[in-house]
Design an enzyme around this catalytic site. Structure first.
Site, short mmCIF file in Angstrom:
data_model
loop_
_atom_site.label_atom_id
_atom_site.label_comp_id
_atom_site.label_asym_id
_atom_site.label_seq_id
_atom_site.Cartn_x
_atom_site.Cartn_y
_atom_site.Cartn_z
CD GLU A 133 -0.33 -1.28 3.23
OE1 GLU A 133 -0.10 -2.31 2.44
OE2 GLU A 133 -0.38 -1.39 4.60
CG ASN A 134 5.11 0.92 0.53
OD1 ASN A 134 4.55 -0.15 0.07
ND2 ASN A 134 6.24 1.29 0.21
#
Lengths: 217, 254
Positions: free
Chosen positions: A46-47
């Site tokens: 998710e980064n």
């Protein structure tokens, strides 16, 4: 009873061809090591990465390339980078088919708590609240009981919640359970573990119907 | 906002080694010049995820100005004790943090538990969207993240097509400070790998946006097809030297 690697191995059996999958920190990360041969699964970090590869060799470490656990990683052919709002756009819009994450508590209505212990520990929710609010399949990977031997599968979560009515499955060191209709439904036992032992370690309502098979690992 | 930063603070600086007649209004010499105008009490956005893609030069320079205090810092994380935003925390320059995850910083935890530091924990996707929306002229939006949790307390909720959402307000900053891989003198930016993270959305949401880049080039040297952040969002830009790029969790495969 299963170890952490075996919990990951069992969860990997849930993966389906073509799925985009987000793996949380801890046991969920290990699931990447057991993706079944012959199926195409793309890992979402998710980064800002789709198509996460294995950890790098020493000579290939890149400080600009990390996963959501801040570990150095690599890309794969076909990987793509994007910013944080695009990352959570795909999560919120349900494009990620499966989320696997750890928990401190799960309850029989599918509520999950994993970000705060009042007065003791506040690390923050990171992306967990966005993930559990949106993914269709949410599998929790955790030990069945805490260090004090108390059940982590409860009637009602006692810690501050991360999300409500969201967990679909729980895989622990003792069992595989489906969460539906306000109860834990026992699907499989870990090798050598009895239904009675699972019942004893489960505080929430446990539905046992028919013969419960042993997990195949 | 008590302090209204103005663009007049940006000096016209000649780009060394280039056409002397060609004045570049956005280009500043260094971090020192870039952060001119940041005052106590302001709200800053700082790009980065963990220590990846943080504007380390501007943060370091701010930490050398301990008289700038009472800052509100919007950043996904809070650095570590001796690097990144940890440097400003140690100096007690930060009054309030708006972040999603703060688990890597012991001094942060101490200040938070003692009440010295105000902390607004925000789900990561909500934080990103608050910045994006702020930079896109959208004052608020509904998201399902945090519904039924303490994050939703005091916020408007609404049902759409059978699912519950909470109303979140967008964010803008007095100064957004971002880090890019390459930039040109018009402020166009390209980020590298996962160092992109919050940088593009925070660049959008700055009243004044400062970009520190590893490579500053002339207009035309970046392919317009490959630019991530259009220069319209960037007001000051400089090339930083000797980036440390500290790694938090070095993991290698055997």
């Amino acid at each position: 009873m299963l170890g952490k690697e075996e919990i990951a191995k069992r969860i990997a059996q849930e993966l389906q061809d073509g799925w985009y999958v987000n793996l949380g920190i801890g046991i969920p990360t290990l699931v990447a090591n057991y993706i079944p041969e012959g199926i195409d699964v793309t890992l979402q970090s998710e980064n800002g990465l789709l198509g996460m590869g294995p950890f790098p060799k020493e000579e290939n470490i890149d400080a600009d390339l990390i996963n959501a656990g801040k570990q150095t990683i690599t890309t794969m052919p076909g990987s793509v980078f994007f910013d944080s709002s695009d990352s959570f756009a795909m999560i919120r819009a349900g494009k990620v088919q499966l989320t696997v994450l750890g928990a401190m508590e799960v309850d029989q209505s599918g509520d999950i708590a994993n970000w705060k212990i009042p007065g003791k520990m506040v690390k923050g929710m990171g992306g967990a609240m966005d993930l559990v609010a949106s993914a269709e399949n949410i599998i929790v990977a955790m030990m069945h009981t805490n260090r004090a031997g108390e059940s982590k599968l409860l009637k009602k979560c006692s810690l501050p919640l991360t999300g409500v009515n969201c967990v679909t499955k729980v895989v622990t060191n003792l069992a595989v359970l489906e969460v539906k209709n306000g109860a834990f439904h026992l699907l499989e036992r870990a090798p050598g573990v009895t239904v009675e032992e699972i019942q004893k370690a489960t505080e929430g309502e446990l539905i046992i119907s028919g013969e419960i098979p042993e997990m195949k690992l | 906002m008590e302090h209204q930063p103005t663009l007049e603070l940006v000096q016209e600086v000649e780009l060394i080694g280039h056409n002397k007649k060609h004045k570049m209004k956005k280009v500043v010499k260094n971090a020192e010049e870039a952060i001119a105008g940041i005052e106590s009490g302001m709200t800053l956005m700082l790009g980065g995820f963990g220590l990846c893609g943080i504007p380390e030069k501007c943060i370091e320079t701010l930490s050398k100005k301990p008289k700038i205090t009472d800052l509100t810092c919007i950043s996904n994380n809070a650095g570590v004790d001796d690097f990144g935003l940890g440097l400003l925390l140690k100096n007690h320059q930060i009054k309030k943090m708006i972040s999603s995850y703060v688990g890597e910083n012991a001094e942060f935890e101490r200040q938070m538990l003692s009440g010295e530091l105000e902390v607004e924990l925000t789900p990561q996707g909500t934080l990103a969207e608050k910045c994006r929306a702020g930079g896109a002229g959208i004052p608020a939006f509904f998201t399902p993240a945090g519904y039924g949790t303490e994050i939703a307390e005091g916020k408007e909720t609404r049902e759409y097509k059978g699912k519950m959402y909470i109303l979140e307000e967008s964010l803008v900053s007095d100064y957004s400070i971002v880090k890019a891989w390459k930039g040109d003198t018009k402020g166009n930016l390209i980020f590298k790998a996962t160092a992109r993270n919050f940088n593009p959305v925070m660049a959008m949401a700055g009243t004044i946006t400062i970009a520190e880049v590893e490579h500053l080039v002339e207009p035309g040297e970046l392919d317009p097809n490959e630019i991530h952040t259009p220069g319209i969002f960037v007001h000051r830009i400089f090339e930083g030297k000797n980036y440390e790029k500290r790694i938090e969790q070095k993991t290698i495969s055997k």
